[in-house]
Enzyme design. Sequence first.
Site, PDB file in Angstrom:
ATOM      1  CD  GLU A 201      -3.106  -0.630   0.098  1.00 31.45           C
ATOM      2  OE1 GLU A 201      -3.449   0.560  -0.035  1.00 31.45           O
ATOM      3  OE2 GLU A 201      -3.569  -1.555  -0.615  1.00 31.45           O
TER       4      GLU A 201
ATOM      5  CB  SER B  43     -45.233 -36.167  26.380  1.00 31.32           C
ATOM      6  OG  SER B  43     -46.301 -36.772  25.691  1.00 31.32           O
TER       7      SER B  43
END
Length: 751
Positions: free
Chosen positions: A149, A415
């Site tokens: 960069e 249940s």
Amino acid sequence: MANRRDSRIEPSFEGPSQAKTSAGFSVSEEDRVVPGNRKSSTGRKTARAKSSRRGRGRSRRGLFGVLGRLVYWCFVLCIWGGIAAAGIVVYYGAKMPAATTWSIPDRAPNIKIVSADGQLLANRGMSGGEAVGLHEMSPYIPEAVIAIEDRRFYSHFGIDPIGLSRAMVTNVLGGHFSQGGSTLTQQLAKNLFLTPDRTLERKVQEVLLALWLEHKHTKDQILEMYLNRVYFGSGAYGVEAASRRYFGKSASDVTLSEAALLAGLLKAPSRLSPARDPKAAEDRAQLVLAAMRDEGKISAKELTSAMSAPATRAPSYWTGSENYVADTIMEELPDLIGDVRGDIVIDSTVDLTLQKLAEQSIRRLIDESGKKLNVSQGALVSIDDSGAVRAMVGGYDYSTSQFDRASEARRQPGSAFKPFVYMAALEAGRTPDSVRNDAPIKIGKWTPDNYGGKYFGKVTLATALAKSLNSVAAQLTMEVGPDAVVEAAHRMGIQSELQSNTSIALGTSEVTPLELTSAYVPFANGGYKPDIHFIRRITTTEGKVLYDDNGGGAPRVVKPEIVGMMNSMMTGTVEIGTAKKAAFAWPSAGKTGTSQNSRDAWFVGYTANLTTGVWFGNDDGSAMKKVTGGALPAQAWHEFMVAAHEGVPVRPLPGTWKSTPSDTIVPDDIPSADVGPAPVPQASVGQSQPAARAPAPARPARPAQTVDADVLDMPGDGGTTASVGHPVPPGNVGGPTKKRQTSILDILTGG
């Protein structure tokens, strides 16, 4: 002699062949000021040579003149260009606030969530990760970023004229904008202060701010700020967030090849993200590695090794079931401390080891049986006796679905809801030895059938619960009334709205796995209802305590004798009932549940140490292929609980109860098979009257449904089990209740 002295001697222009006297002199043609008409061949050649030299001189003087004029006008243009540039800078700079007011904006707050033993669960907030110093990150990261960069980062003054000129030439020759020429300092200035608009004004401001940054901060400070704020794609800001996002590790542990991949993302974070295009990310990383080699940052051997590393393939979203916990914590956070204005650390109750065990169990079972049994999702919640959530898995894979089925999905418990029916019956005077006739019954137009149409005749309540007999549960609901069942469930911890009708006996009202599991906790801790919570403490990064859950008391919601009877009955579910696959070396109890057509399969069980609930099903509600609570849920529960209790001293379940002949109801008290609206029978002999209960809220009834019971995989009627040991209550349980600021259940229900 006199005549000779007075005579005039004329100069002779004759050639050298003429006689000369010692007293006279002569000149040649070449001595004439103006050449004569007559020229010799030698003279002509000499004249031409001189003329050629004069021509070349004039040509050189003309070329130098053109170049001189070009230099002159270039100089003039530069002066005027500089004046114009200065004017533009002054113009746009005047629009900016005074430099004395400039300051570095605070980084978006990071919320670090850690497990009970201090391991990182997740980072939340705009950045997605905490800030780290240059000395804390892998040295490959800054080297890779500088190499690709801004190679002259440590030598320029914020603006790189060489790089800018190179970028301009490249753009002109290429005919399009391909290079920006911005330094890392300029990029940081843009990220900190400016919008991404490509305008002249923004570029001028970027330059001014870059110069200011270079004046106020060192190169290392600028680089550190840049690496902690720049966007790396996939929602990750800063190297720590990106390292966690793509590699599942801290920035300090990043390798050379991984650092090259991170640096390569800066050109186009979204497009080059390995979560989107692993091949493009790898190709870009190769360029970064080559740049590092050109700059002498790495050796040829390191380059070769890094080049051979396999491409990183990141999931499309944050992965790991701990993110379900993090999302729930983030929902609870505002009610505890309000707006987050700085970095904070949240100490959660979750045990990361248990969390990973739970996730592995759910995923393994679905991977092995999902296609065969048509099951695609599962959830697990585990809570200790104090109400602290120790593990919560909200689905098969967080990266593909962030919907939390543990705390948000409401499903029919089947249940698994029956313990509240039996608890209400026990509080109304029944005992585990009370007998009912398991036979086909009709309640109005509703006929609750047992699974497979199998009936067992006269059975005790303990046997009926262990075998999950629907007809007996329906009878008990009619005896005590649906309102009593609803009240008992709410008292235990169910937060969802429950329909007060007879079919509630079979779990037709929807609940979440989190609240159903929490409602079983009083059975495990001796009858106390603690606040369910995920957060132990919240502090700033400097250590200032913002919130502390110091426990407090938990109210008793069930009498000790009822707890003993319920634990005796539900132990049978694990030992001889529908959940035999869940049994392990610890005393345990629980209840399976299967909704109609196997749309939902549950098992909620507990020891004196942990209460854990497991659910399997499909998001669209489609039926599984005969999956019951005693199958996949019981298997997942078993795997998790065995690992969770490894090395932990065995403790008995709380409460005691022993069967006595006087507790048994005579056959004449058994209701007939055709049950209608009948008064609630009197309490059994020798039992205390039901505890006073708050009146249940009136709720609209809805049509009854038929829900299959659990698969019965054992012969015989079974029976009651041996008594359990004395209770070992957790710390502070039973003491004065201290109101907690907000619980997770309050948030789930809007309370």
